[in-house]
Structures are given as C-alpha cells and as structure tokens.
Design a protein around this motif. Structure first.
Motif, PDB file in Angstrom:
ATOM      1  N   UNK A   1      18.561  10.369  28.980  1.00 45.11           N
ATOM      2  CA  UNK A   1      19.269  11.689  29.322  1.00 45.11           C
ATOM      3  C   UNK A   1      18.674  12.627  28.113  1.00 45.11           C
ATOM      4  N   UNK A   2      18.762  13.386  29.453  1.00 44.62           N
ATOM      5  CA  UNK A   2      18.453  14.463  27.914  1.00 44.62           C
ATOM      6  C   UNK A   2      18.755  16.142  29.053  1.00 44.62           C
ATOM      7  N   UNK A   3      19.324  16.705  28.228  1.00 51.96           N
ATOM      8  CA  UNK A   3      20.548  17.852  28.227  1.00 51.96           C
ATOM      9  C   UNK A   3      20.132  19.579  27.752  1.00 51.96           C
ATOM     10  N   UNK A   4      20.198  20.284  27.821  1.00 49.64           N
ATOM     11  CA  UNK A   4      20.191  22.059  27.006  1.00 49.64           C
ATOM     12  C   UNK A   4      21.721  22.280  27.465  1.00 49.64           C
ATOM     13  N   UNK A   5      22.370  22.593  26.826  1.00 50.88           N
ATOM     14  CA  UNK A   5      23.235  24.330  27.433  1.00 50.88           C
ATOM     15  C   UNK A   5      22.451  25.393  27.234  1.00 50.88           C
TER      16      UNK A   5
ATOM     17  N   UNK B   1      18.711   5.351  21.398  1.00 46.27           N
ATOM     18  CA  UNK B   1      17.294   6.055  20.280  1.00 46.27           C
ATOM     19  C   UNK B   1      17.791   7.741  20.679  1.00 46.27           C
ATOM     20  N   UNK B   2      18.444   8.502  19.675  1.00 48.49           N
ATOM     21  CA  UNK B   2      18.308  10.215  19.835  1.00 48.49           C
ATOM     22  C   UNK B   2      17.401  10.911  19.197  1.00 48.49           C
ATOM     23  N   UNK B   3      16.820  11.565  19.790  1.00 51.46           N
ATOM     24  CA  UNK B   3      15.313  11.975  19.196  1.00 51.46           C
ATOM     25  C   UNK B   3      15.529  13.527  19.322  1.00 51.46           C
ATOM     26  N   UNK B   4      15.251  14.736  18.381  1.00 53.92           N
ATOM     27  CA  UNK B   4      15.541  15.967  18.068  1.00 53.92           C
ATOM     28  C   UNK B   4      16.694  15.810  17.571  1.00 53.92           C
ATOM     29  N   UNK B   5      17.468  14.633  16.967  1.00 55.30           N
ATOM     30  CA  UNK B   5      19.265  14.650  16.092  1.00 55.30           C
ATOM     31  C   UNK B   5      19.833  15.922  15.732  1.00 55.30           C
TER      32      UNK B   5
ATOM     33  N   UNK C   1      17.770   9.783  24.252  1.00 57.46           N
ATOM     34  CA  UNK C   1      18.894  11.021  24.332  1.00 57.46           C
ATOM     35  C   UNK C   1      18.038  11.705  23.751  1.00 57.46           C
ATOM     36  N   UNK C   2      17.889  13.172  24.506  1.00 60.83           N
ATOM     37  CA  UNK C   2      17.701  14.145  23.988  1.00 60.83           C
ATOM     38  C   UNK C   2      17.976  15.621  24.563  1.00 60.83           C
ATOM     39  N   UNK C   3      19.227  15.886  22.999  1.00 55.72           N
ATOM     40  CA  UNK C   3      20.416  16.935  23.024  1.00 55.72           C
ATOM     41  C   UNK C   3      19.543  18.533  22.572  1.00 55.72           C
TER      42      UNK C   3
END
Length: 263
Positions: A134-138, A38-42, A105-107
C-alpha cells in the motif's frame, strides 16, 4: 532525497497532516492477517504508529537518523536506519525473512524510490499469495477559495523551480506511477483510491507545513527565501477574509494498493 528533510525534521513532524483511521482500516481489511508490517520511509513514524494499533509487529525504516530520533517509541515498533537502496543483506538482518510480511506501506515517499529495486524487495518479503503493498501520497491542501488561490500562485509559481521532478508523480495523484501488483480481493483495480486527511491549523501552522516541503529546503540552500514579505502578506490577507483564525485544512490522499501472486 532524505537529506532534503533532515534540516527541517521538526517542521516535517509537526507540519504534516495525520493520516485518517479510515485509510488504515481499509488497508488492513485487504491483508491476509495482521501479524507483521514494514513501513518504508517512515520518517518520524507517523504511519507506523497507526499500523502498530492493528498489526502485532511493525518494522519501520528510514534513511534519516534525524527523522528517526523524532519517532515515538512503541513496544511493537522496531525502528531501523537503512541505506536508500536497502540491500538484500539489510533486508534480511534489519527487516525480516522471505515471505513473512502481511503488508508493506509507503507514505508520501515512493516517488523518491528506485522502484524496480524496491519492488523486488517487496515481493521477496511479502507472504505469497496475498501479501499487500500500500503506497499513498497526499496532494495540495484545500482550505477555502481565497487561501487556495493564494496557495496555487505560490505552489505553481514561487516554489515551482525548486521541486524535484519526482514531485510530478504526486501532482498526478500516483495515477501514472508504475505499480506491478494485482488488484486486491474485492477491488477491480489498484487505484488510486481517495481518502481525506484533515488538520486544524492557524496561519502559523500552515506556514510550518509550507516550510516542511523539500522545495522549501532546496530553495533555502540556494539562498532563496520562498516565504517573502509579499507572499506572507498575500496568505495573511486570504486567511483573514472569513475572520476564522483556525481552519480545517483538507489534504487529499491517493492510495495505490495491490497484492502479490503465488510466485
């Protein structure tokens, strides 16, 4: 906060960096299997597309119909528009069943979330034991000394009043974000772990990235143009110093990754 990205959805889609394959390979190596994610806030589906190359099926959700309109269709990705809270009813009817997901995942979005509620949904959906979040930011881009100096003046000065306070979690590389999950196998902690995304850009592409910011949209709605003539001139002078028109822009990515237990 989805409304901040609606009006510049095209810029958001085109201006943002592409996440590296190494990031997804690393995440996939930590999940119990590769059946369902599940990709949240895709958003426009950028992360979902990469996940679809590894996982049999991907559910990708966002609160913005405009963003989802720009998402690339693939046979193993199902896109859904949800409310910001993602109610339990939505969870069951649009996303999936309890304890069935290998990965969530949350990108570049978890700093906007009501995280206690979100974590409750995640723990309900993930396989037990071992399902992974898995959650990431740049963070701010890196080009060269001249461009980076112009950027810092713009970021910490011109744009600063228009950033939401949640942006602070990104500036802190998700180090301070609450993350109630266990370290995955083979790792001693939940991160952040650094990866690099690289994108070739000319100056107009770099400006498109700046226009994709939520802060840019907020300023615009207040009648403030952040990319004024003086700012554009400052960036143009810095960009032209090495006489290279297209440059490699590095976006540092910081990943938090963890798993659920047996209950």
């Amino acid at each position: 906060m989805a409304e901040l990205f609606v009006k510049q959805a095209k810029e958001y889609s085109e201006g943002r960096p592409t996440y590296p394959k190494q990031l997804f390979d690393f995440i996939a190596s930590k999940t119990p299997s590769h059946n369902l994610a599940w990709d949240v806030g895709t958003g426009t589906g950028q992360a979902a597309i990469s996940l679809a190359a590894i996982y049999n099926n991907v559910i990708a959700t966002d609160t913005s119909p405009k963003q989802l309109e720009l998402a690339a269709p693939l046979p193993n990705i199902t896109y859904h528009c949800t409310t910001a809270a993602v109610t339990m009813e939505e969870l069951q009817t649009k996303i999936g069943s309890q304890s069935t997901f290998d990965l969530v995942t949350v990108a570049q979005a978890m700093h906007w979330f009501d995280r206690p509620t979100f974590y409750h949904r995640v723990k309900w959906l993930l396989k037990k034991p071992g399902g992974v979040l898995a959650a990431w930011c740049y963070t701010t881009p890196e080009v060269n000394a001249a461009v980076d100096a112009a950027f810092q003046k713009f970021y910490a000065g011109d744009s600063k009043p228009y950033w939401d306070s949640a942006r602070g979690l990104v500036d802190q590389k998700y180090e301070t974000i609450d993350f109630p999950f266990k370290a995955v196998d083979g790792l001693g902690h939940t991160g952040p772990f650094r990866f690099n995304a690289e994108k070739e850009m000319d100056l107009e592409g770099y400006f498109m990235y700046l226009r994709s910011w939520s802060a840019y949209q907020t300023a615009k709605e207040k009648g403030v143009e952040l990319l004024t003539g003086d700012v554009v001139d400052r960036f143009t002078a810095a960009w032209s110093q090495d006489r290279v028109t297209r440059k490699t822009v590095v976006f540092p990515i910081f990943l938090r990754i963890g798993k659920v237990g047996s209950s």
